[in-house]
Design a protein around this motif. Structure first.
Motif, PDB file in Angstrom:
ATOM      1  N   ARG A 166       0.805  -1.220   0.000  1.00 49.34           N
ATOM      2  CA  ARG A 166       0.000   0.000   0.000  1.00 49.34           C
ATOM      3  C   ARG A 166       0.842   1.275   0.000  1.00 49.34           C
ATOM      4  N   ALA A 167       0.579   2.136  -0.987  1.00 47.99           N
ATOM      5  CA  ALA A 167       1.301   3.398  -1.181  1.00 47.99           C
ATOM      6  C   ALA A 167       2.753   3.140  -1.556  1.00 47.99           C
ATOM      7  N   VAL A 168       2.933   2.395  -2.623  1.00 46.36           N
ATOM      8  CA  VAL A 168       4.258   1.934  -3.035  1.00 46.36           C
ATOM      9  C   VAL A 168       5.236   3.095  -3.171  1.00 46.36           C
ATOM     10  N   GLY A 169       6.259   3.121  -2.332  1.00 46.73           N
ATOM     11  CA  GLY A 169       7.281   4.150  -2.392  1.00 46.73           C
ATOM     12  C   GLY A 169       6.887   5.486  -1.805  1.00 46.73           C
ATOM     13  N   HIS A 170       5.603   5.752  -1.671  1.00 49.90           N
ATOM     14  CA  HIS A 170       5.133   7.064  -1.219  1.00 49.90           C
ATOM     15  C   HIS A 170       5.612   7.430   0.191  1.00 49.90           C
ATOM     16  N   PRO A 171       5.501   6.532   1.178  1.00 50.46           N
ATOM     17  CA  PRO A 171       5.948   6.935   2.518  1.00 50.46           C
ATOM     18  C   PRO A 171       7.427   7.258   2.581  1.00 50.46           C
ATOM     19  N   ILE A 172       8.243   6.545   1.792  1.00 51.14           N
ATOM     20  CA  ILE A 172       9.672   6.832   1.783  1.00 51.14           C
ATOM     21  C   ILE A 172       9.925   8.198   1.147  1.00 51.14           C
ATOM     22  N   ALA A 173       9.345   8.419  -0.016  1.00 47.40           N
ATOM     23  CA  ALA A 173       9.534   9.690  -0.717  1.00 47.40           C
ATOM     24  C   ALA A 173       9.058  10.863   0.127  1.00 47.40           C
ATOM     25  N   THR A 174       7.917  10.712   0.773  1.00 40.49           N
ATOM     26  CA  THR A 174       7.368  11.797   1.581  1.00 40.49           C
ATOM     27  C   THR A 174       8.233  12.058   2.807  1.00 40.49           C
ATOM     28  N   MET A 175       8.680  10.981   3.471  1.00 42.19           N
ATOM     29  CA  MET A 175       9.492  11.154   4.668  1.00 42.19           C
ATOM     30  C   MET A 175      10.811  11.850   4.348  1.00 42.19           C
TER      31      MET A 175
ATOM     32  N   GLY B 180      -0.065   3.590   7.982  1.00 41.06           N
ATOM     33  CA  GLY B 180       1.168   4.361   7.920  1.00 41.06           C
ATOM     34  C   GLY B 180       1.796   4.540   9.288  1.00 41.06           C
ATOM     35  N   ILE B 181       0.976   4.771  10.304  1.00 35.54           N
ATOM     36  CA  ILE B 181       1.490   4.888  11.670  1.00 35.54           C
ATOM     37  C   ILE B 181       2.108   3.569  12.114  1.00 35.54           C
TER      38      ILE B 181
ATOM     39  N   ALA C 246       1.243   9.741   6.496  1.00 33.88           N
ATOM     40  CA  ALA C 246       1.198   9.581   7.956  1.00 33.88           C
ATOM     41  C   ALA C 246       2.570   9.401   8.604  1.00 33.88           C
ATOM     42  N   PRO C 247       3.450   8.517   8.071  1.00 31.68           N
ATOM     43  CA  PRO C 247       4.739   8.337   8.758  1.00 31.68           C
ATOM     44  C   PRO C 247       5.538   9.633   8.881  1.00 31.68           C
ATOM     45  N   ALA C 248       5.594  10.416   7.822  1.00 27.23           N
ATOM     46  CA  ALA C 248       6.374  11.654   7.869  1.00 27.23           C
ATOM     47  C   ALA C 248       5.772  12.639   8.862  1.00 27.23           C
ATOM     48  N   ALA C 249       4.447  12.751   8.890  1.00 19.09           N
ATOM     49  CA  ALA C 249       3.814  13.668   9.838  1.00 19.09           C
ATOM     50  C   ALA C 249       4.120  13.266  11.269  1.00 19.09           C
ATOM     51  N   VAL C 250       4.050  11.972  11.573  1.00 16.38           N
ATOM     52  CA  VAL C 250       4.290  11.493  12.939  1.00 16.38           C
ATOM     53  C   VAL C 250       5.755  11.657  13.320  1.00 16.38           C
ATOM     54  N   VAL C 251       6.676  11.262  12.433  1.00 17.95           N
ATOM     55  CA  VAL C 251       8.099  11.361  12.758  1.00 17.95           C
ATOM     56  C   VAL C 251       8.513  12.824  12.888  1.00 17.95           C
ATOM     57  N   ASN C 252       7.998  13.690  12.034  1.00 15.68           N
ATOM     58  CA  ASN C 252       8.314  15.113  12.170  1.00 15.68           C
ATOM     59  C   ASN C 252       7.786  15.667  13.490  1.00 15.68           C
TER      60      ASN C 252
END
Length: 792
Positions: free
Chosen positions: A375-384, A693-694, A756-762
């Motif tokens: 789910r969301a292939v590559g997107h969480p990495i690119a966004t983070m 994502g979380i 979600a991952p980038a928002a939480v980690v930030n």
């Protein structure tokens, strides 16, 4: 036996005691197209797989004689024997230049390459009997060096997993746009970070499951499958089992969650189908939870080192990125394991207007479970990567991170345009989304609250993440590379004699509400009440040819096909009604299942009466009237390769600086998926994606040791997000419909996971700012936080 060989008479992860009782199996089969008599007569067989206990080894010998003599055993089949029925495959695509992988078999033939790879199968009357027989198989292995660390996979001293490939790199891509070196040289501030993403997997409510039934009299194979793309599976079974396409039927009903996990070709599932053909009987396989962790695809195993250049005013000038990712021993067929890294290159920094960008992606082989699209292939990495650097740059410049994003996003009036990586963007809404998020969060008040609490020793953080999302993919995704994965979808709608309609659609249902959306669209298009719309999906023999459901394409592509088919059927119905009622078609309409006068709404004829006349008394129709009450339409996007969506997420967290524990307080998402067809379904899709994502940001991690052994492959050890740990999630929308279709819908299934991952980690890093500490390794466990603070 040599001193280095190992003999395993009992498997460490025995199946014994985890089989489904036969009465349950009997009930499950009823209504699924498999004769219950097969069970009563003992024809239905269950398969269990002997899986490698080693990450890399040569199979010296397999002694199956004792297993064949066990009670209930139908057959014991090795990889070499099954290879005579099922041909191997290679997971490469032509448009990924240089992508390479080795041939993969349904059952490993000479060598095993990860812990969990199947290499022998036992078919028996019950799962329990198959598992008992598996423990009686004696295997001798010659262990081989395991390649585990992707950082050293390319070192000359590292052994090769597949000698014929020449090295351990599967794919490499370079992109260099503008003058990156000059931009960094002239920058006021340069920030750099190395981000690490732990591999994790999709934990579906329903594990992978397949039942294959070969019918010898008519030489047909019927496959009931927990899968996302039935026509793709049909095509692949035909190819590798040497069967004509009309001889294979794939049925995928009510899949219990998938998230991309169930859109790949798995060796054990191909083996199940091949065994059914070989043995000429129904064969069933259901993965248990322990098998799932070592045989389902994993994802997100990346190490990204990146830097970003800023002007003194806060303008993003350039981005430079190096992505290294490990994919296991094979590129997964047929979508390939290069797609995630490729999308990291395409998407990183995508919301921003900078013109200088350099990226390198390297995809390396490992002796771990294969990774592929999730789910969301590559997107969480690119966004983070991009969003982490934006926050770091804002802090270095002393600027507000929201203000930096407002300054740098591509303006809403700049579309259509191309992103810095070359992606074509039709219409996005970053500025409107940021403005709406700021209002939803009451951003200024939240900052004031954060500052006040910090004075009291309570450390809260606010994190933001803008993102773009790929949806509605065209043939540019897979077809251009030679993969026989349909980029179109179709819908057939039929008026039945009672005035209801049946819609057969090629997109599939995995719990996201596809069938509800299709019913809603069909009801609107035809004028028939929604309760009189029946939707049929997931059956290659009963639906038009299509791609199935993946990459957020159900509503945008399948829905548009349903809309066009519904409109065409409505026009045909009105034309026929006009002939019967001696009225011009343009003066009539269909409302609430009846033909009405368009101007006044007065009912002229119920559709049930029209159905009666057309189907049972066509002799009474006026001369020359030939009703067409079954219509098929297909749709494929052509204007743009993808319908990009966009959005922004915000997260508010509290970090206990003594224990490292993170408490999620609130989470916000503003998303633009074009036309919102069903607000409830879309919002819950967003919320579900955020939770997933979380999970990757804080909890989920497939942990391997130096020998390639998965250390936490069970629900007792692998952490997933729980309801009690999740924050309130508020969702809102900006609407920018795509002009490529009439309904204007883009996808929404992966937006939550993307940001979600980038928002939480930030947010965590914002909370840790007084301690001059940062985290850049996911999942962000308490240990990671305490390490960043120098406590441990």
């Amino acid at each position: 036996m040599s001193d280095t060989a190992l003999t395993f008479l009992d498997r460490p992860n025995s199946y014994i005691g985890r089989s489904v009782p036969r009465p349950n199996a009997r009930r499950l089969l009823e209504g699924k197209g498999v004769y219950v008599d097969d069970v009563a007569a003992g024809r239905l067989a269950h398969v269990g797989f002997l899986r490698s206990p080693l990450a890399h080894a040569r199979i010296s010998s397999i002694d199956t004689e004792a297993a064949k003599a066990m009670p209930g055993v139908v057959a014991v089949v090795t990889g070499a024997e099954l290879a005579a029925v099922c041909s191997p495959w290679v997971g490469v695509l032509g448009h990924f230049k240089g992508l390479k992988s080795a041939p993969q078999h349904a059952l490993a033939v000479d060598r095993v390459t990860w812990v969990g790879e199947p290499f022998c199968a036992v078919v028996a009357r019950s799962r329990a009997e198959a598992e008992d027989a598996l423990s009686a198989i004696a295997v001798e292995f010659d262990p081989l060096p395991a390649v585990v660390d992707m950082e050293t996979a390319l070192d000359p001293a590292t052994p090769l997993i597949h000698a014929e490939l020449g090295d351990n790199i599967a794919f490499e891509r370079m992109l260099d746009v503008g003058d990156v070196e000059a931009a960094f040289r002239d920058a006021a501030v340069v920030v750099e970070e190395t981000f690490q993403f732990g591999r994790h997997t999709g934990v579906c409510l329903e594990p992978r499951a397949i039942l294959a039934d070969w019918s010898a009299p008519d030489a047909t194979l019927t496959v009931h499958h927990s899968f996302q793309a039935p026509h793709m599976m049909q095509d692949i079974l035909c190819k590798h089992l040497s069967l004509p396409e009309g001889s294979v039927r794939v049925i995928c009903k009510d899949v219990g969650g998938s998230f991309g996990i169930k859109v790949h070709i798995y060796p054990d599932e191909m083996a199940t189908c091949a065994l059914s053909v070989m043995l000429k009987r129904p064969v069933k396989f259901v993965a248990d939870r322990l098998e799932s962790f070592t045989s389902d695809i994993h994802a997100r195993d990346h190490r990204v080192t990146a830097r970003m250049a800023f002007s003194a005013e806060g303008d993003i000038l350039a981005l430079d990125m190096d992505d290294l990712t490990g994919i296991g021993p094979y590129s997964v067929y047929p979508r390939t394991s290069a797609v995630e890294a490729n999308q990291v290159v395409n998407l990183t920094g995508g919301p921003y207007r900078h013109q200088h960008y350099r990226a390198r992606a390297r995809v390396v082989l490992q002796n771990k479970a294969p990774t592929c699209q999730y789910r969301a292939v590559g997107h969480p990495i690119a966004t983070m990567v991009a969003e982490g650097l934006v926050d770091l740059g804002a802090a270095r410049l002393g600027l507000d991170p929201l203000a930096v994003r407002e300054r740098n996003v591509i303006p809403d009036d700049a579309y259509p345009c191309s992103g810095v990586s070359g992606i074509k963007l039709e219409r996005l809404s970053h500025q409107a989304a940021l403005a709406k998020l700021k209002s939803m969060m009451d951003y200024d008040a939240l900052r004031a609250e954060q500052a006040a609490l910090r004075q009291k020793g309570i450390h809260r953080g606010i994190g933001l993440a803008t993102f773009i999302e790929i949806t509605n993919p065209s043939a540019a995704f897979y077809g251009v590379g030679g993969a026989r994965i349909s980029s179109q979808d179709g819908c057939t709608i039929r008026l039945d004699p009672q005035g209801g309609v049946v819609a057969s659609v090629s997109v599939t249902e995995q719990g996201q509400g596809t069938e509800g959306i299709i019913a809603q669209i069909v009801a609107t298009a035809t004028g028939v009440p929604m309760e009189k719309v029946k939707v049929v999906s997931g059956d290659t023999q009963a639906t038009p040819y299509g791609g199935g459901t993946w990459a957020s394409r159900g509503a945008g592509i399948g829905g548009e096909a349903a809309w066009q088919a519904g409109k065409a059927l409505r026009a045909n119905i009105v034309a026929t009604a006009g002939a019967i009622l001696q009225a011009k078609p343009e003066t009539l309409d269909i409302r609430e299942g009846a033909i009405v006068d368009a101007a006044t709404g007065t009912e002229r004829m119920p559709l049930s009466e029209l159905g009666r006349i057309v189907y049972f008394r066509p002799d009474t129709l006026p001369p020359g009237v030939q009703p067409e009450f079954m219509v098929t339409r297909h749709y494929v996007p052509k204007d743009y390769p993808f319908a990009f969506t966009n959005g922004v997420q915000g997260s508010y967290v509290e970090v206990d600086v003594e224990t490292g524990f993170v408490k999620l307080l609130r989470h916000w998402c503003v998303e633009d998926c074009g036309t919102v067809l069903n607000p409830l379904l879309v919002d819950e899709q967003i919320r579900g994606g955020i939770v997933q994502g979380i999970g990757g940001a804080l909890f989920e991690h497939c942990i391997y040791d130096s020998e390639g052994q998965l250390l936490n492959g069970s629900m007792a050890d692998y952490l997933v997000p729980m309801a009690g740990e999740m924050p309130d999630i508020e969702v809102a929308h900006v609407v920018s419909p795509t002009s490529s279709s009439e309904i204007g819908a883009k996808g929404a299934g992966e937006a939550g996971t993307a940001g979600a991952p980038a928002a939480v980690v930030n947010a965590i890093n914002d909370a840790l700012r007084p301690f001059d500490a940062r985290v850049a390794r996911q999942p962000v466990t308490p240990e990671v936080i305490l390490e960043a603070m120098g406590v441990v």
